[in-house]
Design a protein around this motif. Structure first.
Motif, PDB file in Angstrom:
ATOM      1  N   VAL A  47       0.822  -1.203   0.000  1.00 38.81           N
ATOM      2  CA  VAL A  47       0.000   0.000   0.000  1.00 38.81           C
ATOM      3  C   VAL A  47       0.864   1.264   0.000  1.00 38.81           C
ATOM      4  CG1 VAL A  47      -1.690   1.323   1.325  1.00 38.81           C
ATOM      5  CG2 VAL A  47      -1.884  -1.170   1.179  1.00 38.81           C
ATOM      6  N   ALA A  48       1.866   1.287   0.887  1.00 39.19           N
ATOM      7  CA  ALA A  48       2.678   2.495   1.024  1.00 39.19           C
ATOM      8  C   ALA A  48       4.019   2.138   1.638  1.00 39.19           C
ATOM      9  CB  ALA A  48       1.965   3.532   1.889  1.00 39.19           C
ATOM     10  N   VAL A  49       5.027   2.928   1.311  1.00 38.62           N
ATOM     11  CA  VAL A  49       6.366   2.745   1.865  1.00 38.62           C
ATOM     12  C   VAL A  49       6.944   4.109   2.197  1.00 38.62           C
ATOM     13  CG1 VAL A  49       7.357   2.683  -0.462  1.00 38.62           C
ATOM     14  CG2 VAL A  49       8.651   1.741   1.454  1.00 38.62           C
ATOM     15  N   ILE A  50       7.696   4.153   3.287  1.00 33.08           N
ATOM     16  CA  ILE A  50       8.361   5.383   3.698  1.00 33.08           C
ATOM     17  C   ILE A  50       9.813   5.061   4.011  1.00 33.08           C
ATOM     18  CG2 ILE A  50       7.655   5.127   6.117  1.00 33.08           C
ATOM     19  CD1 ILE A  50       7.385   8.233   6.172  1.00 33.08           C
ATOM     20  N   SER A  51      10.710   5.931   3.584  1.00 28.71           N
ATOM     21  CA  SER A  51      12.137   5.710   3.814  1.00 28.71           C
ATOM     22  C   SER A  51      12.478   5.937   5.288  1.00 28.71           C
ATOM     23  CB  SER A  51      12.961   6.632   2.924  1.00 28.71           C
ATOM     24  OG  SER A  51      12.650   7.990   3.210  1.00 28.71           O
ATOM     25  N   SER A  52      13.694   5.580   5.631  1.00 27.23           N
ATOM     26  CA  SER A  52      14.087   5.543   7.031  1.00 27.23           C
ATOM     27  C   SER A  52      13.897   6.877   7.757  1.00 27.23           C
ATOM     28  CB  SER A  52      15.536   5.083   7.159  1.00 27.23           C
ATOM     29  OG  SER A  52      16.384   5.945   6.417  1.00 27.23           O
ATOM     30  N   TYR A  53      14.189   7.989   7.112  1.00 33.63           N
ATOM     31  CA  TYR A  53      14.021   9.285   7.759  1.00 33.63           C
ATOM     32  C   TYR A  53      12.830  10.063   7.215  1.00 33.63           C
ATOM     33  CZ  TYR A  53      18.198   8.624  10.470  1.00 33.63           C
ATOM     34  OH  TYR A  53      19.103   8.148  11.372  1.00 33.63           O
ATOM     35  N   GLY A  54      11.991   9.368   6.440  1.00 29.84           N
ATOM     36  CA  GLY A  54      10.743   9.971   5.990  1.00 29.84           C
ATOM     37  C   GLY A  54      10.856  10.856   4.770  1.00 29.84           C
ATOM     38  N   GLY A  55      12.037  10.899   4.155  1.00 26.69           N
ATOM     39  CA  GLY A  55      12.204  11.812   3.033  1.00 26.69           C
ATOM     40  C   GLY A  55      11.607  11.319   1.737  1.00 26.69           C
ATOM     41  N   SER A  56      11.319  10.045   1.679  1.00 31.43           N
ATOM     42  CA  SER A  56      10.774   9.463   0.453  1.00 31.43           C
ATOM     43  C   SER A  56       9.566   8.605   0.801  1.00 31.43           C
ATOM     44  CB  SER A  56      11.839   8.616  -0.242  1.00 31.43           C
ATOM     45  OG  SER A  56      11.305   7.974  -1.378  1.00 31.43           O
ATOM     46  N   ARG A  57       8.497   8.785   0.043  1.00 34.23           N
ATOM     47  CA  ARG A  57       7.286   8.023   0.256  1.00 34.23           C
ATOM     48  C   ARG A  57       6.743   7.585  -1.100  1.00 34.23           C
ATOM     49  NH1 ARG A  57       4.297  11.899   4.796  1.00 34.23           N
ATOM     50  NH2 ARG A  57       6.233  12.834   5.546  1.00 34.23           N
ATOM     51  N   ASP A  58       6.105   6.439  -1.114  1.00 32.36           N
ATOM     52  CA  ASP A  58       5.498   5.966  -2.346  1.00 32.36           C
ATOM     53  C   ASP A  58       4.224   5.219  -2.012  1.00 32.36           C
ATOM     54  OD1 ASP A  58       6.745   4.211  -5.322  1.00 32.36           O
ATOM     55  OD2 ASP A  58       5.218   5.746  -5.051  1.00 32.36           O
ATOM     56  N   TYR A  59       3.301   5.197  -2.972  1.00 33.76           N
ATOM     57  CA  TYR A  59       1.983   4.640  -2.729  1.00 33.76           C
ATOM     58  C   TYR A  59       1.526   3.783  -3.893  1.00 33.76           C
ATOM     59  CZ  TYR A  59       1.876   8.377   0.755  1.00 33.76           C
ATOM     60  OH  TYR A  59       2.174   9.206   1.800  1.00 33.76           O
ATOM     61  N   ALA A  60       0.670   2.825  -3.586  1.00 34.71           N
ATOM     62  CA  ALA A  60      -0.033   2.108  -4.636  1.00 34.71           C
ATOM     63  C   ALA A  60      -0.954   3.089  -5.345  1.00 34.71           C
ATOM     64  CB  ALA A  60      -0.841   0.967  -4.031  1.00 34.71           C
ATOM     65  N   SER A  61      -1.135   2.877  -6.618  1.00 35.47           N
ATOM     66  CA  SER A  61      -1.962   3.793  -7.396  1.00 35.47           C
ATOM     67  C   SER A  61      -3.395   3.853  -6.866  1.00 35.47           C
ATOM     68  CB  SER A  61      -1.953   3.399  -8.868  1.00 35.47           C
ATOM     69  OG  SER A  61      -2.408   2.073  -9.024  1.00 35.47           O
TER      70      SER A  61
END
Length: 115
Positions: A47-61
């Motif tokens: 569904v969603a992913v966030i990098s270790s310090y929160g600078g990068s996020r991605d989501y399912a369409s």
């Protein structure tokens, strides 16, 4: 490693929920965190992913623009804010992290979107 999800429940279409995942047993701030879900009869999906310090996020369409992943490294917690919920969002939601070759999962929390 322990991941404990909370915040699930029954909500009407168009409603909102916020899930939390409390992590322990590892250096939380060093690892990406993910939310997955699995609906009845379907495969588990990211569904969603966030990098270790929160600078990068991605989501399912399917959730982009409605869900927001965030984290508080001081509290070792990752969140999933879910807005404009739809019946097709009904699933068990799982928190996940990967350390080396090992996948770690929480027990899951049920989200049911229904009127």
């Amino acid at each position: 490693v322990q991941l404990v999800e909370s915040g699930g429940g029954l909500v009407q279409p168009g409603g909102s929920l916020r899930l939390s995942c409390a992590a322990s047993g590892f250096m939380f701030s060093r690892y990406d965190m993910k939310w997955y879900r699995q609906a009845p009869g379907k495969e588990r999906e990211l569904v969603a992913v966030i990098s270790s310090y929160g600078g990068s996020r991605d989501y399912a369409s399917s959730v982009k623009g409605r869900f927001t992943i965030s984290r508080d490294n001081a509290k070792n917690t990752v969140y999933l804010q879910m807005n404009s919920l739809k019946p097709e969002d009904t699933a068990v939601y799982y928190c996940n992290t990967v350390r080396g070759l090992l996948d770690y999962w929480g027990q899951g929390t049920q989200i049911t979107v229904s009127s």
